[in-house]
Write an enzyme that holds these catalytic residues in place. Structure first.
Site, short mmCIF file in Angstrom:
data_model
loop_
_atom_site.label_atom_id
_atom_site.label_comp_id
_atom_site.label_asym_id
_atom_site.label_seq_id
_atom_site.Cartn_x
_atom_site.Cartn_y
_atom_site.Cartn_z
N ASP A 160 0.85 -1.19 0.00
CA ASP A 160 0.00 0.00 0.00
C ASP A 160 0.89 1.24 0.00
OD1 ASP A 160 -1.84 2.07 0.59
OD2 ASP A 160 -3.16 0.64 1.58
N ASN A 168 -2.28 12.96 -3.89
CA ASN A 168 -3.35 13.35 -4.82
C ASN A 168 -3.89 14.73 -4.50
OD1 ASN A 168 -3.86 11.70 -6.98
ND2 ASN A 168 -5.30 10.37 -5.93
N HIS A 173 -4.35 14.81 -9.54
CA HIS A 173 -4.50 13.42 -9.96
C HIS A 173 -3.48 13.01 -11.02
CE1 HIS A 173 -8.13 12.49 -7.70
NE2 HIS A 173 -8.57 13.70 -8.01
N ASP A 177 -1.39 9.69 -10.66
CA ASP A 177 -1.30 8.60 -11.65
C ASP A 177 0.15 8.28 -11.97
OD1 ASP A 177 -4.03 8.48 -11.73
OD2 ASP A 177 -4.25 9.56 -13.63
N GLU A 203 -4.49 2.46 -4.56
CA GLU A 203 -3.05 2.48 -4.34
C GLU A 203 -2.55 1.17 -3.73
OE1 GLU A 203 -4.81 4.47 -0.63
OE2 GLU A 203 -5.31 4.19 -2.74
#
Length: 261
Positions: A160, A168, A173, A177, A203
């Site tokens: 994780d 974010n 975003h 990404d 994630e």
């Protein structure tokens, strides 16, 4: 080859047999190139069809020069199916079968290739390029069945990305990404050859480790953690991640294994 065949056809004029003799050897080379190309580059999803089509090309690559040699020896003046050239009838029948097999074969190869690409897209995460949750579910099912049958252990590692919501919210975003894509590449790069990385969702990622006990899984997870925290090139900051390890136990199901991890 096309220029040579056309030139010989023009020069031979009414001597059709001479053109047929030359074409037999010219087209035989073309058939053998097709056969070798298909045989050397077999695709798993269409292997049987490719072999059948390749053999058909190879057979035609033998028939054409043999027919040309026969015409040369016999001195055949024409190619009509009269009494004098009735021996060619089986060759024409084979040519018809050859056309059916090779054309249908190519249709089947295109169909199986398209189906394989659709299956791959359905099992691949677009952002990271890793196999997705659907692929993971299928592979875990196979791993559980294999472990129950053979008693050989396997392990999973859940990973994780730390503070991903902060990344974010702070940077947007697009950066999020890019972070996930970079993380996935680092994670996959830390694995051994038989092991596989999957995007579990968001994630979260999962590693499937074949023939691995708990100690081996912890060792690999630590190596992956160290690999991920190395600095990145460019503006992307170094990342950290949290890992959970679980090894297969005889009474495990999909849910119990992932809950423990």
């Amino acid at each position: 080859m096309v220029v040579a065949v056309a030139l010989v056809g023009a020069l031979s004029a009414e001597h059709v047999a001479w053109a047929a003799i030359f074409n037999g050897f010219a087209y035989a080379g073309y058939e053998w190139l097709n056969a070798l190309t298909l045989w050397r580059h077999l695709r798993p999803e269409a292997e049987r069809v490719q072999r059948v089509v390749a053999v058909s090309y190879a057979c035609m690559g033998l028939v054409l020069p043999l027919r040309a040699i026969a015409l040369l020896l016999i001195g055949q003046p024409g190619l009509s199916l009269d009494q004098g050239s009735a021996w060619q009838a089986p060759i024409y029948v084979f040519g018809f079968v050859y056309l059916v097999v090779t054309n249908l074969g190519f249709v089947l190869m295109c169909k199986t290739r398209a189906e394989a690409e659709v299956r791959l897209q359905a099992r691949t995460d677009d952002l990271t390029g890793l196999p997705n949750r659907r692929a993971l579910d299928e592979e875990i099912g196979h791993a559980l069945a294999h472990a129950r049958r053979t008693g050989r252990p396997f392990a999973i590692v859940m990973a994780d990305v730390d503070r991903f919501k902060f990344i974010n919210d702070t940077h947007g975003h697009a950066v999020g990404d890019a972070t996930l894509a970079a993380f996935a590449a680092r994670l996959a790069g830390a694995l051994r050859e038989p092991d596989r990385a999957y995007r579990y969702g968001g994630e979260e990622f999962c590693l499937l480790l074949d023939d691995t006990d708990p100690a081996g899984a912890r060792t690999l997870a630590e190596r992956a953690r160290e690999h991920i925290m190395l600095p990145f090139d460019g503006a992307l900051r170094a990342l950290t991640a949290s890992f959970g390890v679980a090894a297969w136990q005889p009474d495990d199901t999909f849910d119990t294994l992932f809950h423990r991890a």
